[in-house]
Design an enzyme around this catalytic site. Structure first.
Site, PDB file in Angstrom:
ATOM      1  N   GLY A   1       0.809  -1.209   0.000  1.00  0.00           N
ATOM      2  CA  GLY A   1       0.000   0.000   0.000  1.00  0.00           C
ATOM      3  C   GLY A   1       0.838   1.253   0.000  1.00  0.00           C
ATOM      4  CB  THR A   2       0.167   4.428  -1.441  1.00  0.00           C
ATOM      5  OG1 THR A   2       0.594   3.776  -2.626  1.00  0.00           O
ATOM      6  CG2 THR A   2       0.595   5.871  -1.480  1.00  0.00           C
ATOM      7  CB  THR A   3       2.386   6.156   3.476  1.00  0.00           C
ATOM      8  OG1 THR A   3       2.460   4.829   3.978  1.00  0.00           O
ATOM      9  CG2 THR A   3       2.182   7.139   4.610  1.00  0.00           C
TER      10      THR A   3
ATOM     11  CG  ASP B   1       4.763   5.280  -0.464  1.00  0.00           C
ATOM     12  OD1 ASP B   1       3.870   5.976  -0.976  1.00  0.00           O
ATOM     13  OD2 ASP B   1       4.780   4.058  -0.552  1.00  0.00           O
TER      14      ASP B   1
ATOM     15  CE  LYS C   1       3.412   5.777  -4.699  1.00  0.00           C
ATOM     16  NZ  LYS C   1       3.223   4.851  -3.580  1.00  0.00           N
TER      17      LYS C   1
END
Length: 160
Positions: free
Chosen positions: A17-19, A34, A50
């Site tokens: 997953g992404t933060t 991230d 991102k």
């Protein structure tokens, strides 16, 4: 007969997953993320930016499907450019957030993306654990300034 046991890694939690985060302070917002892109448990790109511009002083942080999130950002960028030309001034961050919300809701069954929209802010993207890069965008009333800093030139939290 000896009992066979499965390797320990099979029972461990998979972390993917992404933060993305936005923190408001007096005078602005810090937007960060991230830089890793994953497909399942595999990292397919360690240095994706991102943080995406929606207009001159409006940015968003992307998460979910990279293709879906980038498409939403590109559509909103185009629509804000048209809107800005029509009204003869910069769009409000509320307009950008409303466009993101409307597109996300309209295509909620087809898209897998989540965006945070922010303006008049400092935006930073860093993934020091992968040796990635930092994408820093300073946004103020005078305009924007973008910088890219290689991960090996960034301090980590344990540096003295």
């Amino acid at each position: 007969m000896l009992e066979e046991t499965a390797p320990e890694w099979l029972s461990e939690e998979v972390k993917t997953g992404t933060t993305i985060i936005a923190i408001e302070f007096n005078g602005g917002v810090v937007l960060g993320s991230d830089s890793r892109v994953s497909a399942g448990a595999s990292v397919v790109n360690r240095v994706m930016n991102k943080l995406s511009p929606l207009h001159d002083k409006i940015y968003c942080a992307l998460s979910g499907s990279a293709a879906d999130a980038q498409t939403i950002a590109e559509i909103v960028n185009y629509q804000l450019d048209v809107h800005s030309t029509e009204i003869g001034e910069d769009p409000q961050v509320r307009s950008a957030a409303t466009l993101v919300r409307n597109i996300s809701y309209k295509y909620k069954e087809e898209l897998s993306a989540h965006l945070i929209v922010a303006a008049l802010s400092l935006a930073m993207n860093r993934d020091g654990s992968s040796g990635g890069v930092a994408y820093i965008v300073t946004i103020d009333e005078h305009g924007t300034e973008e910088k890219v800093i290689l991960g090996n030139q960034l301090p980590t939290f344990f540096d003295q």
